[in-house]
Scaffold this motif. Structure first.
Motif, PDB file in Angstrom:
ATOM      1  N   PRO A  64       1.464  -1.369  -0.494  1.00  0.00           N
ATOM      2  CA  PRO A  64       0.019   0.091   0.331  1.00  0.00           C
ATOM      3  C   PRO A  64       0.549   1.203  -0.121  1.00  0.00           C
ATOM      4  N   ALA A  65       2.126   1.141   0.363  1.00  0.00           N
ATOM      5  CA  ALA A  65       2.759   2.593   0.484  1.00  0.00           C
ATOM      6  C   ALA A  65       3.539   2.848  -0.897  1.00  0.00           C
ATOM      7  N   ASP A  66       3.449   1.846  -1.995  1.00  0.00           N
ATOM      8  CA  ASP A  66       3.957   2.349  -3.539  1.00  0.00           C
ATOM      9  C   ASP A  66       2.296   2.874  -3.739  1.00  0.00           C
ATOM     10  N   VAL A  67       0.811   2.668  -3.342  1.00  0.00           N
ATOM     11  CA  VAL A  67       0.174   3.418  -3.666  1.00  0.00           C
ATOM     12  C   VAL A  67      -0.095   4.936  -3.620  1.00  0.00           C
ATOM     13  N   GLU A  68       0.272   4.957  -2.368  1.00  0.00           N
ATOM     14  CA  GLU A  68       0.257   6.129  -1.197  1.00  0.00           C
ATOM     15  C   GLU A  68       1.250   7.363  -1.694  1.00  0.00           C
ATOM     16  N   ARG A  69       2.077   6.857  -2.272  1.00  0.00           N
ATOM     17  CA  ARG A  69       3.528   7.644  -3.321  1.00  0.00           C
ATOM     18  C   ARG A  69       3.140   8.093  -4.335  1.00  0.00           C
ATOM     19  N   ALA A  70       2.488   7.008  -5.015  1.00  0.00           N
ATOM     20  CA  ALA A  70       1.232   7.559  -6.066  1.00  0.00           C
ATOM     21  C   ALA A  70       0.973   8.670  -5.917  1.00  0.00           C
ATOM     22  N   LEU A  71      -0.331   8.192  -5.602  1.00  0.00           N
ATOM     23  CA  LEU A  71      -1.459   9.194  -4.799  1.00  0.00           C
ATOM     24  C   LEU A  71      -0.956  11.180  -4.584  1.00  0.00           C
ATOM     25  N   GLY A  72       0.508  11.035  -3.409  1.00  0.00           N
ATOM     26  CA  GLY A  72       0.805  12.021  -3.152  1.00  0.00           C
ATOM     27  C   GLY A  72       1.133  12.895  -4.010  1.00  0.00           C
TER      28      GLY A  72
ATOM     29  N   MET B 120      -3.272  -1.699  -9.264  1.00  0.00           N
ATOM     30  CA  MET B 120      -2.358  -1.123  -7.662  1.00  0.00           C
ATOM     31  C   MET B 120      -3.395  -0.039  -7.170  1.00  0.00           C
ATOM     32  N   VAL B 121      -4.108   0.008  -8.780  1.00  0.00           N
ATOM     33  CA  VAL B 121      -5.363   1.168  -8.626  1.00  0.00           C
ATOM     34  C   VAL B 121      -6.205   0.586  -7.458  1.00  0.00           C
ATOM     35  N   PRO B 122      -6.542   1.661  -6.262  1.00  0.00           N
ATOM     36  CA  PRO B 122      -7.814   1.418  -5.438  1.00  0.00           C
ATOM     37  C   PRO B 122      -8.855   0.948  -6.162  1.00  0.00           C
ATOM     38  N   ALA B 123      -9.586   0.241  -5.465  1.00  0.00           N
ATOM     39  CA  ALA B 123     -10.721   0.016  -5.941  1.00  0.00           C
ATOM     40  C   ALA B 123     -12.014   1.235  -5.432  1.00  0.00           C
ATOM     41  N   ARG B 124     -11.569   1.442  -4.550  1.00  0.00           N
ATOM     42  CA  ARG B 124     -12.540   3.117  -4.109  1.00  0.00           C
ATOM     43  C   ARG B 124     -12.314   4.121  -3.040  1.00  0.00           C
ATOM     44  N   PHE B 125     -12.826   5.279  -3.538  1.00  0.00           N
ATOM     45  CA  PHE B 125     -11.803   6.751  -3.043  1.00  0.00           C
ATOM     46  C   PHE B 125     -12.418   7.437  -2.693  1.00  0.00           C
TER      47      PHE B 125
ATOM     48  N   VAL C 111      -8.843  11.511 -11.231  1.00  0.00           N
ATOM     49  CA  VAL C 111      -8.274  10.874  -9.671  1.00  0.00           C
ATOM     50  C   VAL C 111      -7.217   9.706 -10.442  1.00  0.00           C
ATOM     51  N   ARG C 112      -8.355   8.651 -10.945  1.00  0.00           N
ATOM     52  CA  ARG C 112      -8.151   6.943 -11.375  1.00  0.00           C
ATOM     53  C   ARG C 112      -7.418   7.213 -12.849  1.00  0.00           C
ATOM     54  N   ASN C 113      -7.056   7.808 -13.452  1.00  0.00           N
ATOM     55  CA  ASN C 113      -7.092   8.026 -14.736  1.00  0.00           C
ATOM     56  C   ASN C 113      -5.868   8.963 -14.457  1.00  0.00           C
ATOM     57  N   ARG C 114      -5.003   9.345 -13.920  1.00  0.00           N
ATOM     58  CA  ARG C 114      -4.117  10.089 -13.908  1.00  0.00           C
ATOM     59  C   ARG C 114      -3.111   8.902 -12.252  1.00  0.00           C
ATOM     60  N   LEU C 115      -3.412   8.240 -11.613  1.00  0.00           N
ATOM     61  CA  LEU C 115      -3.129   7.359 -11.316  1.00  0.00           C
ATOM     62  C   LEU C 115      -2.346   6.324 -12.064  1.00  0.00           C
ATOM     63  N   LEU C 116      -3.477   5.210 -13.210  1.00  0.00           N
ATOM     64  CA  LEU C 116      -3.371   4.401 -14.187  1.00  0.00           C
ATOM     65  C   LEU C 116      -2.211   4.916 -15.117  1.00  0.00           C
ATOM     66  N   GLU C 117      -1.914   6.612 -15.018  1.00  0.00           N
ATOM     67  CA  GLU C 117      -0.323   6.819 -15.507  1.00  0.00           C
ATOM     68  C   GLU C 117       0.685   6.806 -15.167  1.00  0.00           C
ATOM     69  N   ALA C 118       0.696   6.599 -13.238  1.00  0.00           N
ATOM     70  CA  ALA C 118       1.454   6.094 -13.303  1.00  0.00           C
ATOM     71  C   ALA C 118       1.635   4.298 -12.635  1.00  0.00           C
TER      72      ALA C 118
END
Length: 540
Positions: A431-439, A489-494, A477-484
């Motif tokens: 999960p820390a990898d996903v948090e870094r990408a979101l941040g 690894m993209v969460p199911a819920r935000f 948010v989902r589309n920008r996260l999919l670029e990284a």
């Protein structure tokens, strides 16, 4: 791969409270501790602690004894801590912010608990203790007739000085012991490396039960400065900032999430008290450097920011990194620096062989800071402590379970737990990898990601996002996260959230986030909303 800290000789008897005693002799009239309008000088604090030590000795609680302390921050708390050390005993901090059920569990985990020190506001929390409960109002009746001189007790660097609870992977809290030599070595490093002195006054902002709080409590007394305490059981950003503004406080130790709150508070109000500190020492969880970047780079900011890594089992701090050396975009993960004095950091593979430069492995610690081990069990986690032979000499080593590597510059990078990965749809994800990408996404102030079961019974990643301003659209948010990140690894819920809730220790409270998800999505997963969470229930 091995990182070697500077080898610095320690005195023959590396005992922390003896350094305090030296200051009491040299500057007896200097203020040692201040809390809610009450102050004690070094001479007064030394005399009170000596009387408390004699009180323990009269009850038969000397070297080898374990003394529980469950007090709100106060002058009495400091007296109890120092008095316990002077008696040759070790103290165990109990956090009054914990619910009574949690304290009952912890009390049952301490072998041979001799005594619990509690106050009028906390005695009811520890009334189930098998040991005697001693309240401060009883001290005054007994202490007056006891000697104000130091007790004749021999304490060595190998003796236990304190023990704190740390989470265990088995679900049972682990009580880990710290030796006088390790604690002395850490405080001595802080003083020598950063030039701390009699003017390096400190403010404690973390909960008493936190391992970080033990060095925060003792550091100013180690270097002859004043320890400021807040008469508040839980972290209070407004009170903290008032204290920083009104007193000549120079240092603060805190968890990373607490630093975010303090920076946000100062930024919103245009203050300079935090930026004007000498040192902010923080760590305990991953740093999202973009959360503090603008504040840290401001011209008025003269504070040295020390990003630190360590574990409770090895006296709290093993390495430190000055953020002044950080360059945006240079590191995917902010380093935690080089080892403190008399400390070695080994990066080992699953066969206990050293990895090459830049390769990931398990972080293992050797040196003065390695503690005594777990005091309340011999389960699988106790196997993390072992004896290894280095250059023909047996050495104590602790396998942290943290995953890390060493950069080309010789700095340690921590990439999360070896066991922190969760399995989602058959794939292992940290999960820390996903948090870094979101941040790193524009418009995201902070994010936390947890794994939770959805209504279908499947485990999914759930992201909690603190927006900078207006709410962000889920599709954006989902589309920008999919670029990284890959799709798995993209969460199911935000979920929108006003701020990430903190545990009493100042870290992100992931259990509260899981309960918040259940409450929002299933309507009955929590009986009450978690304090600090936004009342809105709209998804992104």
């Amino acid at each position: 791969m091995i990182l070697q800290g500077k080898r610095v000789p320690l005195p023959p008897v590396p005992v922390v409270h003896q350094r305090f005693e030296a200051h009491a002799r040299a500057t007896p009239d200097a203020v040692a501790v201040s809390c809610a309008g009450q102050q004690l000088t070094y001479a007064e604090l030394d005399a009170s602690a000596n009387r408390f030590a004699h009180l323990l000795a009269a009850r038969g609680h000397g070297p080898g004894s374990r003394i529980g302390i469950c007090l709100d921050y106060s002058v009495d708390l400091v007296v109890a801590v120092l008095g316990t050390l002077k008696a040759g005993a070790a103290y165990v901090p109990f956090d009054p912010a914990y619910p009574a059920a949690r304290l009952r569990l912890l009390l049952g985990q301490i072998p041979d608990l001799a005594l619990v020190v509690a106050g009028p506001a906390t005695a009811g929390l520890v009334e189930t203790a098998a040991a005697e409960v001693l309240a401060p109002e009883r001290w005054s009746q007994e202490l007056d007739g006891l000697p104000a001189t130091s007790p004749d007790v021999v304490v060595t660097g190998d003796d236990l000085c304190y023990a704190v609870f740390t989470s265990g992977s088995t679900g049972t809290p682990k009580l880990t012991g710290v030796r006088h030599e390790g604690w002395f070595n850490l405080l001595n490093w802080l003083e020598l490396e950063h030039g701390l002195h009699r003017g390096s006054h400190n403010l404690v902002v973390s909960a008493f039960g936190f391992d970080l709080s033990q060095r925060s409590l003792m550091m100013p007394l180690f270097c002859g400065a004043t320890q400021y305490l807040m008469a508040s059981r839980n972290f209070d950003a407004a009170l903290t900032y008032r204290m920083l503004s009104r007193h000549d406080i120079r240092t603060v130790h805190c968890a990373t999430s607490t630093l975010y709150l303090l920076v946000d508070w100062e930024t919103a109000r245009g203050g300079e008290a935090l930026a004007g500190l000498d040192y902010l020492l923080f760590g305990g969880e991953p740093l999202h450097v973009e959360r503090i970047a603008d504040w840290a780079r401001a011209e008025r900011n003269t504070c040295t920011l020390l990003h630190q890594y360590g574990v409770a089992e090895c006296t709290d701090v093993a390495s430190s990194y000055d953020l002044a050396g950080h360059r945006p975009g240079e590191h995917d993960i902010t380093p935690v620096g080089r080892p403190v004095h008399n400390t070695e950091i080994h990066i080992l593979d699953e066969r206990s062989r050293g990895v090459g430069p830049g390769e990931y492995g398990e972080i293992c610690l050797l040196g003065a800071g390695v503690g005594t081990g777990y005091l309340n069990g011999t389960g699988p986690e106790s196997e993390r402590f072992s004896t290894v032979v280095v250059d023909g000499v047996p050495r104590r080593m602790y396998r942290t379970g943290d995953r890390g590597r060493v950069t080309e510059a010789g700095e340690l990078v921590v990439a999360g737990r070896m066991d922190a990965q969760v399995k989602v749809r058959g794939m292992r994800i940290d999960p820390a990898d996903v948090e870094r990408a979101l941040g790193r996404l524009a418009g995201v102030r902070q994010a936390a990601v947890v794994a939770a079961e959805t209504g279908s019974g499947e485990t999914e990643l759930i992201a909690f996002v603190v927006p900078v301003g207006e709410e962000l659209a889920e599709s954006e948010v989902r589309n920008r996260l999919l670029e990284a990140l890959p799709r798995n690894m993209v969460p199911a819920r935000f979920l929108n959230i006003r701020r990430i809730p903190l545990s009493p220790h100042g870290k992100a409270d992931r259990g509260a986030l899981v309960e918040e998800f259940r409450s929002r999505c299933f309507g009955g997963g929590a009986t009450a909303r978690t304090p600090g969470l936004d009342g809105k229930r709209e998804d992104l």
